[in-house]
Design an enzyme around this catalytic site. Structure first.
Site, PDB file in Angstrom:
ATOM      1  N   CYS A 114       0.810  -1.224   0.000  1.00 19.56           N
ATOM      2  CA  CYS A 114       0.000   0.000   0.000  1.00 19.56           C
ATOM      3  C   CYS A 114       0.845   1.276   0.000  1.00 19.56           C
ATOM      4  O   CYS A 114       0.315   2.366  -0.224  1.00 19.56           O
ATOM      5  CB  CYS A 114      -0.945   0.019   1.191  1.00 19.56           C
ATOM      6  SG  CYS A 114      -2.070  -1.376   1.196  1.00 19.56           S
ATOM      7  N   HIS A 259      -3.324   7.238   3.603  1.00 17.66           N
ATOM      8  CA  HIS A 259      -3.693   5.983   2.941  1.00 17.66           C
ATOM      9  C   HIS A 259      -5.157   5.677   3.231  1.00 17.66           C
ATOM     10  O   HIS A 259      -5.602   5.747   4.375  1.00 17.66           O
ATOM     11  CB  HIS A 259      -2.791   4.860   3.472  1.00 17.66           C
ATOM     12  CG  HIS A 259      -3.167   3.512   2.973  1.00 17.66           C
ATOM     13  ND1 HIS A 259      -3.492   3.269   1.657  1.00 17.66           N
ATOM     14  CD2 HIS A 259      -3.284   2.311   3.614  1.00 17.66           C
ATOM     15  CE1 HIS A 259      -3.792   1.995   1.514  1.00 17.66           C
ATOM     16  NE2 HIS A 259      -3.679   1.384   2.680  1.00 17.66           N
ATOM     17  N   ASN A 289      -9.995   0.048  -0.002  1.00 24.65           N
ATOM     18  CA  ASN A 289      -8.529   0.134   0.026  1.00 24.65           C
ATOM     19  C   ASN A 289      -7.986  -0.377  -1.310  1.00 24.65           C
ATOM     20  O   ASN A 289      -8.067  -1.568  -1.603  1.00 24.65           O
ATOM     21  CB  ASN A 289      -8.017  -0.723   1.191  1.00 24.65           C
ATOM     22  CG  ASN A 289      -6.510  -0.698   1.329  1.00 24.65           C
ATOM     23  OD1 ASN A 289      -5.794  -0.190   0.464  1.00 24.65           O
ATOM     24  ND2 ASN A 289      -6.017  -1.260   2.419  1.00 24.65           N
TER      25      ASN A 289
END
Ligand code: UT7
Length: 332
Positions: A114, A259, A289
């Site tokens: 990520c 994030h 996500n």
């Protein structure tokens, strides 16, 4: 000495297909109330057949090139941050260069889960320092759905697919209005925490034999509660550090882009940084996500929507498997 860099174009692309909480209620033992209260996510975009890391990267790259007023032939380097390339060989970056119709360029993939976009951005800054004439395409893309077990309710509600792209060059006099100057990037990893978030199946440590069915290790495995704690601590810590290192206070930040994993993580990091909610950009509600793509999609969208204005100081924060984490400061 780092050559000053700018982001001179941004673009992003998400698949058309939506997977809503109501859809998930029909697939696993979950409900909209649980997903919304634990994550803030309402829906995510899922790649259709034929939509891949490279095809999404290509669409995002074309938008970033257009935004930068550049042609693909002008690019000198292609970087793709992803854990979900179309194939192990060839790399997504080689395939993307081919799709853009360019050959002879340096092209490579970067794996940092990520945090991929910031790892690729820092790599681009290093290339610009080595080659001041470089015009670098950075895309960060994940088709997380290709590695999600849609019978695992603890995982399948969290993730979506998408791509973001940025054109990175030296900060020359011809920089178009609206470019973002990259002031700093900080990166960190801790491999001792790697077991908390994994996709092992198919790697050389966990190979499959011909004809063998995939096991659960082929898909994302995560200790959500532990990852959550580390994500909050690491992301807020590295964001504070990048501000201090560059002589900024939290009040000087105009926009914070963390994030986009979970609204509760975003709120907790925002609280630790004492960042007013109106400065924090979120789109996790509609995309879930998207791993490496998360912060670059958010940056591109926030800029396109006018959430980021000329002159704004933007703080980015990432956290992902590995563990990997990072922060960056960009002045638009
Ligand atoms: O990008 C970086 C990677 N990922 C992340 O940042 C994610 C980090 N972690 C998280 O966001 C959160 O930990 C989750 C959203 C994954 C989970 O939230 P939580 O508050 O930590 O819940 P939990 O894992 O402690 O689970 C609580 C309960 C469990 O039931 P019991 O054991 O208490 O009876 C789970 O079985 O919720 C259950 N559960 C669900 N229930 C309904 C787990 N998933 C679901 C679900 N629907 N989808």
């Amino acid at each position: 000495m780092t050559t000053p860099c700018i982001i001179r174009g941004l673009g992003h692309c998400v698949p058309e297909t939506r997977l809503t909480n109501a859809d998930l209620e029909r697939m696993v033992d979950t409900n909209d109330e649980w997903i919304t209260s634990r994550t803030g996510i309402k829906e995510r975009r899922i790649a259709a057949k034929g939509e891949t890391c490279v095809s999404l990267s290509h669409q995002a790259a074309l938008k970033a090139l257009e935004n930068a007023g550049m042609r693909a032939e002008e690019l000198t380097h292609i970087l793709v941050a992803t854990f979900s390339p179309d194939a192990v060989i060839p790399s997504a970056a080689c395939m993307l260069a081919d799709r853009l119709g360019i050959t002879g360029r340096m092209a490579m993939d970067i794996s940092a889960a990520c945090s991929g976009f910031l790892f690729a951005l820092e790599t681009a800054r290093a290339f610009v320092t080595l080659h001041p004439q470089a015009k670098i395409l950075v895309t960060a893309t994940d088709v997380v759905s290709s590695r999600v077990d849609y019978t695992d309710r603890s995982i399948c509600v969290l993730f979506g697919d998408g791509a973001g792209a940025a054109i990175v060059t030296a900060a020359d006099a011809a920089a178009p209005a609206g470019s973002g100057r990259v002031l700093d990037v900080l990166l960190a990893t801790d491999g001792s925490m790697g077991e908390l978030l994994t996709i092992k199946g198919g790697g050389s440590g966990t190979p499959y034999k011909l004809g063998e069915a995939v096991r659960s290790d082929f898909f994302v495995q995560m200790n959500g509660r532990e990852v959550y704690k580390h994500a909050v601590r690491a992301m807020s810590g590295i964001c504070k550090t990048v501000l201090e290192k560059n002589g900024f206070t939290k009040d000087q930040v105009d926009v914070f882009i963390p994030h986009q994993a979970n609204l509760r993580i975003i709120d907790a990091v925002g609280a630790r940084l004492e960042m007013p909610a109106e400065k924090v950009f979120t789109n996790v509600q509609k995309y879930g996500n998207t791993s490496a793509a998360s912060v670059i999609i958010a940056l591109s969208e926030a800029r396109a929507e006018g959430f980021i204005k000329d002159g704004d100081l933007v703080l980015l924060g990432t956290f992902g498997g590995g563990f990997t984490w990072g922060s960056a400061l960009v002045r638009f």
